[in-house]
Design a protein around this motif. Structure first.
Motif, short mmCIF file in Angstrom:
data_model
loop_
_atom_site.label_atom_id
_atom_site.label_comp_id
_atom_site.label_asym_id
_atom_site.label_seq_id
_atom_site.Cartn_x
_atom_site.Cartn_y
_atom_site.Cartn_z
N THR A 1 0.84 -1.19 0.00
CA THR A 1 0.00 0.00 0.00
C THR A 1 0.88 1.24 0.00
O THR A 1 1.97 1.25 0.56
CB THR A 1 -0.93 0.04 1.23
OG1 THR A 1 -0.16 -0.03 2.41
CG2 THR A 1 -1.93 -1.09 1.21
N VAL B 1 -3.34 0.72 -3.71
CA VAL B 1 -3.00 -0.65 -3.32
C VAL B 1 -2.32 -1.26 -4.54
O VAL B 1 -2.82 -1.16 -5.65
CB VAL B 1 -4.26 -1.46 -2.94
CG1 VAL B 1 -3.91 -2.92 -2.72
CG2 VAL B 1 -4.91 -0.86 -1.71
N PRO C 1 -7.73 2.94 -3.53
CA PRO C 1 -7.69 2.44 -2.15
C PRO C 1 -8.77 1.42 -1.80
O PRO C 1 -8.58 0.57 -0.94
CB PRO C 1 -7.83 3.71 -1.29
CG PRO C 1 -7.30 4.80 -2.17
CD PRO C 1 -7.70 4.41 -3.58
#
Length: 195
Positions: free
Chosen positions: A14, A19, A83
């Protein structure tokens, strides 16, 4: 099969805004969507892609091959996700991984049209390069770009890649042989893999 464990590495990193993880067979729909949405934008920078690149069925076979290469440690294909892990923003791959006395690979990447100009690829590659150096023990990562792709050249320079040469008619991109600037990043703190 009881007790069966996949040998495919599970990597999930991350950053502040993304990600980053290795692709797996369940990503066919997302990859097809990414390439369909960005087909015209990516066309001048990539090899000619057939229609299957924009369909999940085309990606199923490709992902089987990619999974096998990841198991063997000869390539690592990452997707850059938002995300919430709903959309692919870009891709980055480390291919032709060689070990032995070389410990090197090639880097390739693309970022979707709507994500351009926000520093996302630099953010992603900083993390992915660190993974390839520290976990996969790559001493040398090579990345090449077309001379007129100034943004890619500037990105690689910011990441510490150094120009090593110039190759005429190096890759068949968008149906034409294109010259490329050859660059590489070497990791000075490299240590041999532990046995």
């Amino acid at each position: 099969m009881f007790g069966y464990k996949s040998a495919v590495p599970k990597v999930r990193l991350t950053t502040d805004r993304m990600v980053l993880r290795l692709v797996h067979d369940r990503d066919a729909h997302r990859l097809a969507e990414y390439y369909a949405e960005n087909r015209a934008f990516l066309k001048p920078w990539e090899p000619v892609r057939d229609e299957s690149h924009c369909y999940p069925s085309g990606w199923q076979a490709r992902l089987g091959l990619i999974s096998e290469m990841q198991k063997q440690g000869s390539a690592y294909y990452f997707i850059l996700l938002d995300p919430d892990e709903n959309r692919i923003m870009g891709v980055a791959n480390f291919s032709n991984v060689l070990r032995g006395s070389f410990h090197a690979c090639f880097l390739g990447y693309s970022l979707g049209h709507e994500w351009q100009g926000k520093g996302l690829m630099q953010e992603a590659l900083q993390s992915l390069i660190r993974y390839m150096q520290r976990q996969q023990k790559m001493h040398r990562i090579m990345a090449n770009y077309m001379p007129h792709n100034k943004r890619s050249g500037q990105l690689l320079e910011r990441l510490g890649f150094e120009r090593e040469g110039y190759a005429k008619d190096y890759l068949l991109i968008d149906g034409k042989w294109q010259d490329h600037v050859l660059t590489a990043l070497t990791w000075q703190e490299w240590t041999p893999p532990s046995r």
